[in-house]
Scaffold this motif. Structure first.
Motif, short mmCIF file in Angstrom:
data_model
loop_
_atom_site.label_atom_id
_atom_site.label_comp_id
_atom_site.label_asym_id
_atom_site.label_seq_id
_atom_site.Cartn_x
_atom_site.Cartn_y
_atom_site.Cartn_z
N VAL A 36 34.39 37.04 35.50
CA VAL A 36 34.40 37.98 36.65
C VAL A 36 35.82 38.41 37.03
N SER A 37 36.80 38.04 36.20
CA SER A 37 38.21 38.41 36.42
C SER A 37 38.75 37.93 37.77
N ASP A 38 38.50 36.66 38.10
CA ASP A 38 38.97 36.08 39.36
C ASP A 38 40.30 35.35 39.12
N GLU A 39 41.37 36.13 39.10
CA GLU A 39 42.70 35.57 38.83
C GLU A 39 43.12 34.55 39.86
N ALA A 40 42.84 34.79 41.13
CA ALA A 40 43.25 33.87 42.20
C ALA A 40 42.66 32.48 41.97
N TYR A 41 41.38 32.41 41.60
CA TYR A 41 40.76 31.11 41.36
C TYR A 41 41.37 30.41 40.15
N LEU A 42 41.59 31.16 39.09
CA LEU A 42 42.18 30.56 37.89
C LEU A 42 43.55 29.98 38.20
N LEU A 43 44.38 30.71 38.91
CA LEU A 43 45.72 30.21 39.25
C LEU A 43 45.64 29.02 40.21
N ARG A 44 44.71 29.06 41.15
CA ARG A 44 44.55 27.97 42.12
C ARG A 44 44.10 26.67 41.45
N THR A 45 43.36 26.78 40.35
CA THR A 45 42.84 25.58 39.68
C THR A 45 43.64 25.22 38.43
N TRP A 46 44.84 25.76 38.31
CA TRP A 46 45.73 25.49 37.18
C TRP A 46 46.84 24.57 37.67
N HIS A 47 47.13 23.52 36.93
CA HIS A 47 48.20 22.59 37.32
C HIS A 47 49.51 23.35 37.46
N PRO A 48 50.27 23.11 38.53
CA PRO A 48 51.51 23.88 38.74
C PRO A 48 52.54 23.71 37.63
N ASP A 49 52.51 22.59 36.91
CA ASP A 49 53.48 22.38 35.83
C ASP A 49 53.21 23.27 34.61
N THR A 50 51.99 23.76 34.46
CA THR A 50 51.63 24.57 33.29
C THR A 50 51.09 25.94 33.66
N ARG A 51 50.99 26.24 34.92
CA ARG A 51 50.40 27.50 35.40
C ARG A 51 51.30 28.69 35.11
N PRO A 52 50.73 29.76 34.55
CA PRO A 52 51.50 31.00 34.36
C PRO A 52 51.63 31.73 35.70
N SER A 53 52.45 32.73 35.75
CA SER A 53 52.59 33.49 37.00
C SER A 53 51.43 34.47 37.19
N THR A 54 50.83 34.91 36.09
CA THR A 54 49.67 35.81 36.16
C THR A 54 48.71 35.46 35.03
N VAL A 55 47.50 35.98 35.14
CA VAL A 55 46.50 35.82 34.09
C VAL A 55 46.25 37.20 33.48
N ASP A 56 46.38 37.29 32.18
CA ASP A 56 46.14 38.56 31.50
C ASP A 56 44.68 38.62 31.05
N PHE A 57 43.95 39.57 31.61
CA PHE A 57 42.57 39.79 31.21
C PHE A 57 42.52 40.94 30.23
N GLU A 58 41.71 40.80 29.20
CA GLU A 58 41.46 41.90 28.27
C GLU A 58 40.36 42.75 28.90
N PRO A 59 40.66 43.96 29.34
CA PRO A 59 39.67 44.75 30.06
C PRO A 59 38.42 45.09 29.26
N ARG A 60 38.49 45.10 27.94
CA ARG A 60 37.32 45.42 27.12
C ARG A 60 36.57 44.18 26.66
N GLN A 61 37.04 42.99 27.08
CA GLN A 61 36.39 41.75 26.66
C GLN A 61 35.28 41.37 27.64
N LYS A 62 34.11 41.05 27.09
CA LYS A 62 32.99 40.60 27.89
C LYS A 62 32.61 39.20 27.42
#
Length: 124
Positions: free
Chosen positions: A41-67
């Motif tokens: 569902v392209s929920d970047e905020a949740y992905l970043l919130r549940t990623w360990h801060p030592d390995t978390r990227p600054s953003t999540v790249d979604f492939e817009p054509r990927q389902k």
């Protein structure tokens, strides 16, 4: 709407409750399923919130054509309600431009401040 994670529940009663913050994952598998759904569902905020801060990227790249089309949990080690670490092996299926693909990964999780977070994954 059925939850993208594949459980026979509505999105709101399943991963949507975790995405909104109304509930927290009690196991590493539950967090894995909710993170898969967050990609679906392209929920970047949740992905970043549940990623360990030592390995978390600054953003999540979604492939817009990927389902994302399916999730299969292959195995788990640890990651239960009384554990502090866990590993989940899974296969996530997807389609891009009409072509099927899959991602197979061993994902590592730890509890941080009482909450499960994703640390890293090894893709096969």
């Amino acid at each position: 709407m059925t939850c993208p994670c594949g459980l026979d529940k509505s999105y709101d009663q399943c991963c949507g409750a975790l995405h909104s913050g109304a509930a927290a994952a009690s196991t590493a598998v539950q967090l894995m399923r909710s993170r898969y759904s967050a990609f679906a569902v392209s929920d970047e905020a949740y992905l970043l919130r549940t990623w360990h801060p030592d390995t978390r990227p600054s953003t999540v790249d979604f492939e817009p054509r990927q389902k994302w089309t399916g999730l299969e949990i292959l195995s788990t080690a640890g990651g239960g309600v009384f554990h502090t670490e866990g590993t989940v092996e899974f296969v996530a299926s997807y389609r891009v431009r009409g072509r099927a693909g899959e991602l197979r990964e061993n994902s590592d999780f730890v509890r941080r401040d009482g909450l499960w977070v994703y640390v890293r994954g090894t893709v096969h």
